[in-house]
Write a protein that holds these residues in place. Structure first.
Motif, PDB file in Angstrom:
ATOM      1  N   GLN A   1       0.856  -1.182   0.000  1.00  0.00           N
ATOM      2  CA  GLN A   1       0.000   0.000   0.000  1.00  0.00           C
ATOM      3  C   GLN A   1       0.896   1.238   0.000  1.00  0.00           C
ATOM      4  O   GLN A   1       1.753   1.409   0.872  1.00  0.00           O
ATOM      5  N   SER A   2       0.688   2.129  -0.994  1.00  0.00           N
ATOM      6  CA  SER A   2       1.645   3.225  -1.182  1.00  0.00           C
ATOM      7  C   SER A   2       1.193   4.126  -2.328  1.00  0.00           C
ATOM      8  O   SER A   2       0.165   3.890  -2.966  1.00  0.00           O
ATOM      9  N   ILE A   3       1.989   5.138  -2.590  1.00  0.00           N
ATOM     10  CA  ILE A   3       1.923   5.909  -3.831  1.00  0.00           C
ATOM     11  C   ILE A   3       3.220   5.637  -4.580  1.00  0.00           C
ATOM     12  O   ILE A   3       4.318   5.864  -4.042  1.00  0.00           O
ATOM     13  N   GLU A   4       3.101   5.135  -5.791  1.00  0.00           N
ATOM     14  CA  GLU A   4       4.295   4.880  -6.596  1.00  0.00           C
ATOM     15  C   GLU A   4       4.618   6.091  -7.459  1.00  0.00           C
ATOM     16  O   GLU A   4       3.755   6.638  -8.137  1.00  0.00           O
ATOM     17  N   VAL A   5       5.887   6.480  -7.438  1.00  0.00           N
ATOM     18  CA  VAL A   5       6.403   7.452  -8.395  1.00  0.00           C
ATOM     19  C   VAL A   5       7.125   6.649  -9.479  1.00  0.00           C
ATOM     20  O   VAL A   5       8.151   6.023  -9.230  1.00  0.00           O
ATOM     21  N   GLN A   6       6.552   6.659 -10.640  1.00  0.00           N
ATOM     22  CA  GLN A   6       6.993   5.796 -11.733  1.00  0.00           C
ATOM     23  C   GLN A   6       8.375   6.184 -12.246  1.00  0.00           C
ATOM     24  O   GLN A   6       8.711   7.358 -12.360  1.00  0.00           O
ATOM     25  N   MET A   7       9.188   5.162 -12.543  1.00  0.00           N
ATOM     26  CA  MET A   7      10.479   5.361 -13.193  1.00  0.00           C
ATOM     27  C   MET A   7      10.527   4.696 -14.560  1.00  0.00           C
ATOM     28  O   MET A   7      11.559   4.754 -15.242  1.00  0.00           O
ATOM     29  N   MET A   8       9.440   4.084 -14.970  1.00  0.00           N
ATOM     30  CA  MET A   8       9.409   3.392 -16.261  1.00  0.00           C
ATOM     31  C   MET A   8       9.904   4.317 -17.369  1.00  0.00           C
ATOM     32  O   MET A   8       9.531   5.489 -17.432  1.00  0.00           O
ATOM     33  N   HIS A   9      10.744   3.796 -18.248  1.00  0.00           N
ATOM     34  CA  HIS A   9      11.338   4.597 -19.317  1.00  0.00           C
ATOM     35  C   HIS A   9      10.261   5.325 -20.119  1.00  0.00           C
ATOM     36  O   HIS A   9       9.281   4.728 -20.554  1.00  0.00           O
TER      37      HIS A   9
END
Length: 243
Positions: free
Chosen positions: A117-125
């Protein structure tokens, strides 16, 4: 008239500076990664539950923290954090792919029996700076434009959980190092990628928790993970209060 205009601009700048000082104050920066081992972190990798001899996806190599990408899971700080700025320097050394930094992480395996459970900050290219809601929620400006139809929004499986970032082209070429800065103060989350302001969320449903990085299919190297605690102004506006 020009002199008056310049005076107005100067006053506005001073007001903005004063507001920023009243908002938050940085304290000592600490490194979350010691460049030697995974002290201060623990891994949650479902595939290892029944195979203790399997190789975990998180290692230290040449002084860098490396997410090998598989098997899927998360490397999570032992400590919770609240009111801070984290600076992460990362790169996809080989093929571009997927990864993320999770803030305000709490209950493990809350989504798809994998994601905390969280907020993801995306790093996907080519998508660095997107938000993904993982059993937590956050609000941004132009929400429908950036998240899709409101009736599809949600924070669990099958719902519209992705919130697009504000820019394109902020990432460096594959193989080059990127700098991502995430600032979490109160219920605000702000993100910069290589100096570009790429996202701002507010009214987040969590304001503290663990920090995590992912193993999500692609090898990613991290050479810096530094956290700067932030002191937030107390409610009576008369003193700084450590949060």
């Amino acid at each position: 008239m020009l002199r008056a205009l310049r005076s107005m601009v100067a006053v506005c700048c001073l007001l903005i500076l004063a507001a920023s000082v009243a908002y938050a104050e940085e304290t000592d920066t600490v490194s979350l990664f010691n460049s030697k081992d995974l002290t201060g972190w623990h891994a949650d990798v479902p595939a290892l539950d029944n195979d203790s001899d399997a190789t975990g996806p998180f290692i230290v190599r040449d002084g860098n923290l490396v997410s090998l990408g598989t098997p899927g899971g998360h490397l999570i700080t032992d400590e919770e954090h609240e009111n801070y700025r984290i600076q992460v320097e990362y790169r996809f050394a080989g093929k571009p792919g997927n990864c993320g930094v999770l803030v305000h992480a709490s209950k493990p395996r809350a989504l798809y029996d994998m994601f905390p459970q969280s907020i993801e900050v995306q790093m996907m290219h080519e998508n660095a700076g997107d938000f993904w809601c993982i059993v937590e929620d956050i609000t941004v400006d132009n929400m429908v434009e950036r998240r899709g139809p409101k009736d599809k929004w949600g924070i669990t499986e099958g719902k519209s959980r992705r919130i697009l970032n504000l820019t394109d082209g902020s990432e460096n070429k594959v193989g080059e190092w990127n700098t991502m800065i995430i600032e979490c103060v109160g219920d605000d989350v702000k993100v910069w990628v290589n100096g570009d302001f790429v996202n701002h969320g507010y009214k987040c449903t969590a304001s503290k928790g663990h920090i995590a990085v992912q193993a999500e299919g692609s090898e990613v190297e991290f050479r810096k993970m530094e956290l700067t605690p932030i002191k937030e102004l107390s409610a009576d506006d008369t003193k700084w209060e450590e949060k």
